[in-house]
Design a protein around this motif. Structure first.
Motif, mmCIF file in Angstrom:
data_model
loop_
_atom_site.group_PDB
_atom_site.id
_atom_site.type_symbol
_atom_site.label_atom_id
_atom_site.label_comp_id
_atom_site.label_asym_id
_atom_site.label_seq_id
_atom_site.Cartn_x
_atom_site.Cartn_y
_atom_site.Cartn_z
ATOM 1 N N LYS A 65 41.853 47.128 50.177
ATOM 2 C CA LYS A 65 43.107 47.620 49.617
ATOM 3 C C LYS A 65 43.126 47.329 48.125
ATOM 4 O O LYS A 65 42.518 46.364 47.669
ATOM 5 N N ILE A 66 43.851 48.173 47.415
ATOM 6 C CA ILE A 66 43.838 48.100 45.958
ATOM 7 C C ILE A 66 44.258 46.717 45.457
ATOM 8 O O ILE A 66 43.668 46.191 44.516
ATOM 9 N N GLU A 67 45.254 46.110 46.110
ATOM 10 C CA GLU A 67 45.730 44.792 45.667
ATOM 11 C C GLU A 67 44.583 43.779 45.720
ATOM 12 O O GLU A 67 44.431 42.946 44.822
ATOM 13 N N ASP A 68 43.783 43.867 46.800
ATOM 14 C CA ASP A 68 42.666 42.941 46.960
ATOM 15 C C ASP A 68 41.582 43.186 45.912
ATOM 16 O O ASP A 68 40.953 42.255 45.418
ATOM 17 N N VAL A 69 41.369 44.455 45.601
ATOM 18 C CA VAL A 69 40.349 44.793 44.601
ATOM 19 C C VAL A 69 40.786 44.254 43.236
ATOM 20 O O VAL A 69 39.992 43.644 42.515
ATOM 21 N N ILE A 70 42.062 44.435 42.913
ATOM 22 C CA ILE A 70 42.563 43.984 41.610
ATOM 23 C C ILE A 70 42.467 42.453 41.506
ATOM 24 O O ILE A 70 42.041 41.911 40.476
ATOM 25 N N ARG A 71 42.806 41.772 42.614
ATOM 26 C CA ARG A 71 42.681 40.317 42.620
ATOM 27 C C ARG A 71 41.200 39.909 42.434
ATOM 28 O O ARG A 71 40.878 38.989 41.704
ATOM 29 N N GLY A 72 40.316 40.659 43.087
ATOM 30 C CA GLY A 72 38.879 40.397 42.969
ATOM 31 C C GLY A 72 38.383 40.576 41.546
ATOM 32 O O GLY A 72 37.562 39.796 41.065
ATOM 33 N N LEU A 98 33.052 47.622 44.405
ATOM 34 C CA LEU A 98 34.236 48.059 43.664
ATOM 35 C C LEU A 98 34.586 47.069 42.555
ATOM 36 O O LEU A 98 34.802 47.457 41.405
ATOM 37 N N VAL A 99 34.637 45.796 42.921
ATOM 38 C CA VAL A 99 35.018 44.774 41.937
ATOM 39 C C VAL A 99 34.035 44.791 40.766
ATOM 40 O O VAL A 99 34.435 44.775 39.598
ATOM 41 N N THR A 100 32.755 44.862 41.072
ATOM 42 C CA THR A 100 31.741 44.832 40.020
ATOM 43 C C THR A 100 31.899 46.002 39.055
ATOM 44 O O THR A 100 31.930 45.835 37.834
ATOM 45 N N ILE A 101 32.030 47.184 39.633
ATOM 46 C CA ILE A 101 32.061 48.381 38.790
ATOM 47 C C ILE A 101 33.340 48.436 37.943
ATOM 48 O O ILE A 101 33.300 48.780 36.763
ATOM 49 N N PHE A 102 34.472 48.060 38.532
ATOM 50 C CA PHE A 102 35.723 48.109 37.763
ATOM 51 C C PHE A 102 35.753 47.014 36.708
ATOM 52 O O PHE A 102 36.199 47.228 35.582
ATOM 53 N N ALA A 103 35.254 45.837 37.056
ATOM 54 C CA ALA A 103 35.273 44.739 36.095
ATOM 55 C C ALA A 103 34.310 45.030 34.942
ATOM 56 O O ALA A 103 34.659 44.854 33.778
ATOM 57 N N GLU A 104 33.121 45.470 35.282
ATOM 58 C CA GLU A 104 32.126 45.696 34.230
ATOM 59 C C GLU A 104 32.539 46.799 33.270
ATOM 60 O O GLU A 104 32.199 46.773 32.092
ATOM 61 N N ASN A 105 33.227 47.811 33.811
ATOM 62 C CA ASN A 105 33.619 48.926 32.952
ATOM 63 C C ASN A 105 35.030 48.757 32.400
ATOM 64 O O ASN A 105 35.536 49.635 31.720
ATOM 65 N N ASN A 106 35.616 47.620 32.759
ATOM 66 C CA ASN A 106 36.953 47.292 32.281
ATOM 67 C C ASN A 106 37.936 48.430 32.512
ATOM 68 O O ASN A 106 38.630 48.863 31.600
ATOM 69 N N ILE A 107 37.941 48.902 33.746
ATOM 70 C CA ILE A 107 38.804 50.030 34.049
ATOM 71 C C ILE A 107 39.638 49.716 35.288
ATOM 72 O O ILE A 107 39.151 49.105 36.238
ATOM 73 N N ASN A 108 40.885 50.110 35.235
ATOM 74 C CA ASN A 108 41.795 49.915 36.350
ATOM 75 C C ASN A 108 41.466 50.918 37.465
ATOM 76 O O ASN A 108 41.238 52.092 37.197
#
Ligand SMILES: [Fe+2]
Length: 379
Positions: A65-72, A98-108
């Protein structure tokens, strides 16, 4: 770049050389809450991880779920890691990707879904170690994400983990029901990949071998598991992942998502529910509703090949064989017994089961009326 694969009992020990190769100091470890211990992964990995700084992320439910991904993502960023290891079922591996790709690209994630960026980078290496024989997520560039019950599929070749370690030893402790639903996920993926309009010789070879292995082993692995059937199912699930990574999935997967998010039916069970009826529906393909550019004859040929893989000559017999497998692994086949009881419930499935990206991969166009008939036939 092709993925490094290690397959077989004890292959988890290869994590030692993998960590050397990654030159990893700080590891972001994504796992299930209890599966990490029950599978034996914790015990096996601790000696290899002991010299490293490890941040473990496991506080999330299945079906990311998105909330979990954002927390991750927050956890990932504050940890400052240089490599990622995912140990768990499909949801865990999807979460790590998901966490890796969003964090590395600094994208919500929400921004990403609204407007996927053209270029997505991934510099940090990912090793995926499945503890179920099911999703094949360790082999794919996909990850599923739920926002308010709606399912989104993130697709990017940079999501394919660099390393996949498929150790059936981690699956020995899988309970019967989980073995059944994850095994059925792999079977659906292999069959759907085989008939997908995107299939090619390579994907069909992966899917065919996957179907053969699952047909020969799934009843055994669920009811009287042994090392041979665990190994066969682990390989089969990985092959189904490789197959759908080329073709993507089709209607049974599309329909599975509302069955999961609105009615709580586990993913593999949800996909299996419509697979037999969908096979029969596909066989009725004609020039008016054909979606495969290779023609009706080609599609029918494909379906005959699927029948052969099930040791059968025609569609209805194969349909029956698949239904028999679902029953033999102890899964319910009727929607009405799974909480889908009213006309309104059926409508919810129809309204949310038309993921256009999946349905368009069907060789035969699926209409709402046809889907209603299929759902009513299994009610
Ligand atoms: Fe799946």
């Amino acid at each position: 770049l092709s993925q490094q694969e290690y397959i077989g009992f004890d292959s988890i020990r290869n994590i030692s050389s993998v960590l050397n190769q990654f030159a990893a100091k700080r590891i972001f470890l994504v796992t299930g809450t209890s599966s990490y211990y029950i599978s034996g992964a914790h015990n096996l990995l601790k000696e290899y991880l002991s010299g490293h700084n490890v941040t473990r992320y496991c506080e999330f439910s299945s079906n990311p779920k998105i909330e979990d991904v954002i927390r991750g993502i927050g956890c990932f960023k504050s940890a400052g890691c240089d490599a990622i290891i995912a140990v768990g079922g499909g949801s865990v591996i999807d979460m790590a990707k998901l966490v890796t790709i969003f964090a590395e690209n600094n994208i919500n994630p929400v921004e990403y879904i609204k407007k996927p960026p053209k270029k997505v980078k991934r510099n940090l290496p990912i090793a995926a170690i499945p503890t179920t024989a099911g999703s094949g997520s360790e082999a794919t560039g996909f990850a599923v994400l739920y926002i308010d019950k709606k399912k989104y599929s993130i697709e990017n070749s940079s999501l394919v983990p660099d390393v996949a370690i498929i150790d059936p030893g981690l699956m020995i402790s899988l309970p019967k029901y989980l073995t059944a639903v994850t095994g059925m996920d792999a079977l659906c993926q292999a069959v759907e990949s085989y008939w997908s309009v995107n299939s090619n010789e390579e994907s069909k070879a992966f899917a065919a071998e996957s179907i053969r292995l699952i047909k020969a082993n799934i009843v055994q692995v669920v009811n009287t598991p042994d090392t041979i059937s665990r190994q066969a199912m682990a390989e089969a699930a990985h092959l189904s992942g490789k197959a759908i990574n080329i073709t993507r999935t089709t209607a049974p997967h599309a329909i599975s998502y509302p069955l999961t998010s609105y009615f709580g039916i586990p993913h593999g069970h949800a996909a299996a529910l419509t697979l037999p009826a969908m096979l029969e529906y596909m066989a009725g393909v004609n020039d008016k509703d054909l979606l495969d550019a290779r023609g009706c004859r080609y599609v029918r040929n494909n379906l005959t090949e699927i029948c052969c893989l099930f040791g059968s000559k025609e569609i209805i017999e194969t349909k029956k064989k698949i239904e028999d497998i679902i029953k033999a692994v102890g899964l319910e086949t009727r929607l009405s017994r799974l909480g889908i009881t009213s006309e309104k419930d059926i409508q919810t499935v129809i309204d949310n089961g038309f993921d256009p990206d999946r349905v368009k991969n069907n060789p035969r166009r699926l209409t709402r009326e046809a889907l209603r008939e299929i759902l009513e036939s299994i009610n």
